[in-house]
Design an enzyme around this catalytic site. Structure first.
Site, PDB file in Angstrom:
ATOM      1  N   ASN A  74      -7.684  -3.465  14.354  1.00 50.78           N
ATOM      2  CA  ASN A  74      -9.044  -3.800  13.925  1.00 50.78           C
ATOM      3  C   ASN A  74      -9.054  -4.951  12.921  1.00 50.78           C
ATOM      4  O   ASN A  74     -10.077  -5.237  12.299  1.00 50.78           O
ATOM      5  CB  ASN A  74      -9.734  -2.565  13.337  1.00 50.78           C
ATOM      6  CG  ASN A  74      -9.012  -2.010  12.109  1.00 50.78           C
ATOM      7  OD1 ASN A  74      -8.021  -2.571  11.653  1.00 50.78           O
ATOM      8  ND2 ASN A  74      -9.508  -0.903  11.580  1.00 50.78           N
ATOM      9  N   HIS A  96      -7.178  -5.118  10.141  1.00 47.98           N
ATOM     10  CA  HIS A  96      -6.903  -4.792   8.743  1.00 47.98           C
ATOM     11  C   HIS A  96      -5.570  -5.388   8.299  1.00 47.98           C
ATOM     12  O   HIS A  96      -4.641  -5.526   9.085  1.00 47.98           O
ATOM     13  CB  HIS A  96      -6.951  -3.275   8.487  1.00 47.98           C
ATOM     14  CG  HIS A  96      -5.800  -2.491   9.016  1.00 47.98           C
ATOM     15  ND1 HIS A  96      -5.916  -1.550   9.998  1.00 47.98           N
ATOM     16  CD2 HIS A  96      -4.482  -2.467   8.672  1.00 47.98           C
ATOM     17  CE1 HIS A  96      -4.756  -0.986  10.239  1.00 47.98           C
ATOM     18  NE2 HIS A  96      -3.860  -1.538   9.448  1.00 47.98           N
ATOM     19  N   GLU A 104      -9.670  -2.229   5.346  1.00 54.62           N
ATOM     20  CA  GLU A 104     -10.316  -1.943   6.609  1.00 54.62           C
ATOM     21  C   GLU A 104     -11.583  -2.791   6.785  1.00 54.62           C
ATOM     22  O   GLU A 104     -12.114  -3.341   5.816  1.00 54.62           O
ATOM     23  CB  GLU A 104     -10.687  -0.451   6.666  1.00 54.62           C
ATOM     24  CG  GLU A 104      -9.506   0.495   6.546  1.00 54.62           C
ATOM     25  CD  GLU A 104      -8.748   0.682   7.843  1.00 54.62           C
ATOM     26  OE1 GLU A 104      -8.948  -0.112   8.786  1.00 54.62           O
ATOM     27  OE2 GLU A 104      -7.943   1.629   7.929  1.00 54.62           O
ATOM     28  N   ASP A 115       0.811  -1.206   0.000  1.00 53.44           N
ATOM     29  CA  ASP A 115       0.000   0.000   0.000  1.00 53.44           C
ATOM     30  C   ASP A 115       0.852   1.267   0.000  1.00 53.44           C
ATOM     31  O   ASP A 115       2.076   1.217   0.145  1.00 53.44           O
ATOM     32  CB  ASP A 115      -0.936   0.005   1.217  1.00 53.44           C
ATOM     33  CG  ASP A 115      -0.264  -0.497   2.493  1.00 53.44           C
ATOM     34  OD1 ASP A 115       0.952  -0.264   2.657  1.00 53.44           O
ATOM     35  OD2 ASP A 115      -0.937  -1.121   3.327  1.00 53.44           O
TER      36      ASP A 115
END
Length: 250
Positions: free
Chosen positions: A136, A138, A143, A67
């Site tokens: 979380n 990811h 996400e 990313d």
């Protein structure tokens, strides 16, 4: 899935570096999928050390990063291209033209995402994908959401991710709100996946990701369906998953 429990962060980094170095030695022209963030730094440091000792060469390796922040140039000190240059690329013999990071400054994000997916296809896919994991769940910047995105795409970062990353910027207002990220489909297409986790604050999400239901609300949970996943964590990060009776290697 194979799980390695390591005594601490240093041991975790060395174990992960062992797995990556074995891939490079066995297949000198392999395609590595690389990750950024604080967790892989020790792994990269170990790989650099072995390179400097003459134990490892990246001369034939091709790489694709997961990313990049939208709006940050490659020269920005918080861009992921800059991160990779600083922590790995500038210290080993990998060729710049063989390293790939999404272009965060692309005027047309959709076209850049399509271009990046084509790069992965042209390379013949990823042999070993390195992943960290967010609080979380990811992976990359995929996400929690209602579906698993397949290809590289533009994503709005959640507030929890912005909070986690603000320590790297002068203020929260400086943290980019969007990123270009490799999709879950691209990650799952890798021949093998290596996940690194460290710290007690990751224990709960590790348990959810690998022992809970497979759901896009916990993106990393999709890895339960991958045939060749290795999880390397320190003792603190694996505290909760051990309670599930999952077999681990010492």
């Amino acid at each position: 899935m194979r799980i390695y429990e390591c005594a601490d962060y240093s041991a975790m980094s060395r174990q992960a570096a062992n797995i990556i170095s074995a891939q490079v030695i066995l297949e000198p022209q392999c395609v590595l999928g690389l990750a950024t963030g604080s967790t892989p730094i020790g792994t990269y440091e170990q790989l650099v050390e072995w390179y400097k000792k003459g134990d490892l060469s990246f001369a034939g390796v091709r790489s694709v990063n997961l990313d990049e922040y939208r709006g940050l140039s490659a020269e920005h000190d918080q861009s992921y291209r800059y991160f990779m240059q600083t922590h790995l690329f500038d210290h080993v013999d990998i060729r710049r033209e063989n390293t790939n990071v999404p272009n965060g400054m692309a005027e047309d994000p959709a076209a850049e995402c399509a271009r990046y997916d084509q790069i992965i296809r042209d390379l013949g896919g990823i042999d070993l994908q390195l992943l960290g994991m967010g609080h979380n769940g990811h992976i990359g910047f995929n996400e929690p959401t209602d579906y698993f995105p397949l290809g590289t795409h533009l994503v709005d970062l959640t507030q929890s991710t912005i909070e986690a990353n603000k320590r790297f910027f002068a203020s929260e207002a400086d943290v980019p709100r969007q990123a270009l990220t490799m999709g879950v489909g691209s990650i799952m297409s890798a021949k093998s996946v290596l996940v690194v986790v460290s710290g007690a604050d990751k224990a709960a999400i590790v348990r959810s990701a690998f022992c809970g239901p497979i759901t896009p609300q916990v993106p990393a949970s999709i890895l339960q369906l991958h045939p060749h996943v290795t999880l390397v964590g320190d003792r603190a990060a694996l505290t909760e998953i051990r309670k599930e009776g999952v077999a681990v290697c010492g």
